[in-house]
Design a protein around this motif. Structure first.
Motif, PDB file in Angstrom:
ATOM      1  N   TYR A 236      69.852  36.395 114.405  1.00  0.00           N
ATOM      2  CA  TYR A 236      69.662  35.776 115.750  1.00  0.00           C
ATOM      3  C   TYR A 236      71.063  35.618 116.163  1.00  0.00           C
ATOM      4  O   TYR A 236      71.794  34.949 115.569  1.00  0.00           O
ATOM      5  N   ASP A 237      71.128  36.061 117.449  1.00  0.00           N
ATOM      6  CA  ASP A 237      72.460  35.763 118.278  1.00  0.00           C
ATOM      7  C   ASP A 237      72.489  34.064 118.762  1.00  0.00           C
ATOM      8  O   ASP A 237      71.602  33.436 118.546  1.00  0.00           O
ATOM      9  N   GLU A 238      73.554  33.756 119.348  1.00  0.00           N
ATOM     10  CA  GLU A 238      73.902  32.471 119.783  1.00  0.00           C
ATOM     11  C   GLU A 238      72.717  32.005 120.728  1.00  0.00           C
ATOM     12  O   GLU A 238      72.732  30.824 120.849  1.00  0.00           O
ATOM     13  N   LEU A 243      68.410  40.536 116.717  1.00  0.00           N
ATOM     14  CA  LEU A 243      69.200  41.584 116.889  1.00  0.00           C
ATOM     15  C   LEU A 243      68.412  42.296 115.441  1.00  0.00           C
ATOM     16  O   LEU A 243      68.982  42.150 114.482  1.00  0.00           O
TER      17      LEU A 243
END
Length: 613
Positions: A236-238, A243
């Motif tokens: 998981y991105d910010e 993803l």
């Protein structure tokens, strides 16, 4: 008194055994006088964490409770005869934030430490022996005398004065439907995973990019979701977006309700707690237990549950947000106390006093939020479910709606009463888990992100699965006419063993020898002390059982602090009963009674690890 060493065998060495051992240590110094005592713990998994919390599992798997809400130790809220011995919560022991959700391996470390601390607290003359083996059978006279615990791979049994079965959750042989689905999968080269503990399941057959039908939307599904996404390299991105790694299958998930369990509440209580119990306490429980015919859950118990949960909800609403009501609390409480919990009068009272529907407690809507909903497209369902998750997260993290937390406290109070009634069927436990034991908020946010990424797709309510020539086909009542077909099907739920399908050989043998079982396969025990009951009405003098495999199952081997834990009360009562039995045995033999039972060794045998106090 006789100085012959007595012997106690605990079959199962997980957190329930650890809690019992802590209570034995707390109660043993006084007034229990006896000679030496050998305590044998039998379990193929490590003592303390046991199977579920062992370190040999993925670090991605979390607990579903905040670290500050996890303790194995009594406090002055617990109604016990034995001494209260405080101890650290998980967050105090681990040095982590109280609101953190620890991984299960950290919890396993806490449980191992608690186990070793309990051993250290035992009085001199008590020796603890760990046997990393599986117990196969317990034999011996029900009325008393030596009990024999037969271990896998060992010719001679452990001989014991007393035996306690702290076996935990049980595996089950497949039922008729599961056998048919397994046979269908074998014939057509498909993948079918029956109910299991997700951490123990072989997920390697679930291929990247392939559709997988998943039946079950509780905590077992959350584990499955984690292992098939982050466990396969996704992240998981910010911003919380998922993803993919490209190794994930596509999960089509459905269930009876069609929605995930409610999020854990993400704030702390402040102010006055509802005075619980109010409508469902010991007096009502004793009246139900005294009836010549066992109470029917829906007719006799559920109305009390409804009244208690509603009282907690409205007590908090009226005292914390009086501007949301049109009536004085004292007047409302008086009328509420007189109202039939399932009658129209209570509904009319609530509607008149609480104008906004969102401020009312509607248990039916909470339980089945998709009932009656019909959508004309699969995409519309995905949007609807994402909206449901958003709304649940928002409310469960908003202290402005802390009447939900008041209901949670009432659920714990009610659970403590219901467990004293014995077998009331499985529905209540599922309802309790759905409302009170759901996943952490971050897990639901991940679920939503996976839905946006197309990795998870929702099937809807009342999902049914059928075998078709090229795989398995699923449909739900929420999107009529829409079907999804896949070559893989996973049952994301825990096994539900009945007496004739329980996999554990020791329990199978007990049931075959006449031990009483409930309709959903739970071992019947005497509520006061956990002694095993038999179908002929007798009770075993030397064999006890504690935990979720019994009809006196509590809410968990560990619990929130300051909640008068039913499990802690059980542990204390059983520990004192065990010590009473040891003391009585010592008095009998010391006064020229039975003497040393034939075949009972002076020292333990077949030990792989010993700790002697």
């Amino acid at each position: 008194m006789s100085r012959r060493r007595r012997s106690l065998v605990l079959v199962g060495a997980g957190p329930r055994a650890t809690g019992l051992l802590e209570r034995i240590a707390a109660n043993a110094p006084s007034p229990y006088g006896f000679g030496g005592l050998d305590v044998h713990l039998v379990d193929p998994y490590p003592a303390g964490p046991g199977r579920i919390w062992r370190r040999a599992q993925s670090p991605l798997l979390w607990m579903n409770s905040m670290a500050e809400d996890v303790t194995l130790y009594t406090d002055d809220s617990v109604e016990i005869e034995g001494p209260v011995v405080p101890g650290p919560t998980l967050h105090e022991w681990a040095g982590i934030e109280g609101a953190a959700f620890a991984d299960r391996r950290t919890q396993g470390g806490y449980l191992r430490w608690a186990y070793e601390s309990a051993v250290e607290a035992l009085p001199p003359g008590v020796a603890v022996h760990e046997h990393r083996r599986r117990a196969l059978r317990v034999t011996g006279p029900r009325s008393g005398g030596v009990q024999e615990v037969w271990l896998e791979g060992v010719a001679e049994p452990l001989r014991a004065d007393l035996v306690v079965l702290t076996l935990g959750h049980q595996d089950a042989e497949p039922d008729a439907e599961q056998r048919a689905l397994s046979a269908h999968a074998r014939r057509h080269g498909l993948t079918y995973l029956p109910p299991d503990y997700t951490a123990d399941s072989d997920l390697s057959e679930l291929a990247p990019g392939e559709p997988v039908l998943v039946r079950g939307f509780g905590l077992a599904f959350v584990d499955l979701m984690v292992l098939l996404t982050e466990g396969r390299g996704g992240r998981y991105d910010e911003h919380g977006r998922y993803l993919p790694s490209g190794r994930e299958p596509v999960l089509y998930v459905g269930s009876r309700r069609g929605v995930p369990y409610h999020s854990k509440i993400g704030y702390q209580w402040s102010g006055q707690r509802p005075p619980l119990p109010r409508f469902f306490g010991p007096e009502q429980t004793e009246e139900l237990r005294s009836r010549p015919v066992p109470p029917d859950f829906r007719r006799d118990v559920w109305p009390l549950v409804v009244k208690e949960l509603g009282f907690a909800h409205y007590h908090r609403l009226f005292t914390a947000r009086p501007e949301s009501t049109t009536m004085d609390w004292a007047k409302f409480e008086e009328r509420y106390a007189r109202a039939d919990p399932l009658g129209p009068g209570l509904d009319a009272l609530v509607r008149s006093a609480v104008p906004e529907p969102a401020d009312r407690l509607d248990l039916e809507a909470l339980d089945r939020p998709l009932d009656g909903l019909r959508l004309d497209s699969f995409d519309a369902l995905q949007e609807r479910l994402r909206g449901h998750i958003d709304a649940d997260l928002a409310r469960r993290h908003d202290p402005g709606h802390d009447e939900d937390l008041a209901v949670f406290f009432a659920l714990l109070s009610v659970y403590g009463q219901i467990m004293r009634l014995g077998d009331i069927g499985p529905w209540w436990h599922g309802f309790f888990s759905y409302l009170a034991s759901g996943p952490p908020g971050p897990r639901l946010r991940q679920l939503r992100a996976l839905s946006e990424a197309g990795i998870v797709r929702f099937l809807g309510a009342d999902t049914t699965v059928t075998a078709v020539p090229d795989g398995f086909s699923a449909r739900s009542a929420t999107v009529p006419g829409h079907t999804v077909t896949a070559r893989a099907l996973v049952e994301a739920r825990l096994p539900q063993p009945t007496a004739d399908r329980v996999r554990d050989p020791l329990l199978r043998a007990l049931f075959a020898e006449g031990a009483a079982a409930t309709s959903d396969g739970l071992l019947a025990v005497r509520p006061e002390d956990g002694r095993v009951r038999y179908a002929d009405g007798s009770t075993h003098a030397r064999l006890f059982a504690l935990g979720p495999h019994t009809d006196a199952r509590g809410a968990g081997a560990f619990t929130r602090p300051r909640t008068n834990s039913p499990a802690f009360r059980q542990n204390d009562a059983t520990a004192r009963a065990l010590l009473d039995a040891v003391r009585e045995s010592a008095r009998e033999t010391g006064s020229g009674g039975r003497g040393r039972p034939a075949g009972l060794p002076e020292a333990p045998t077949t030990t792989e690890r010993e700790t002697t106090r």
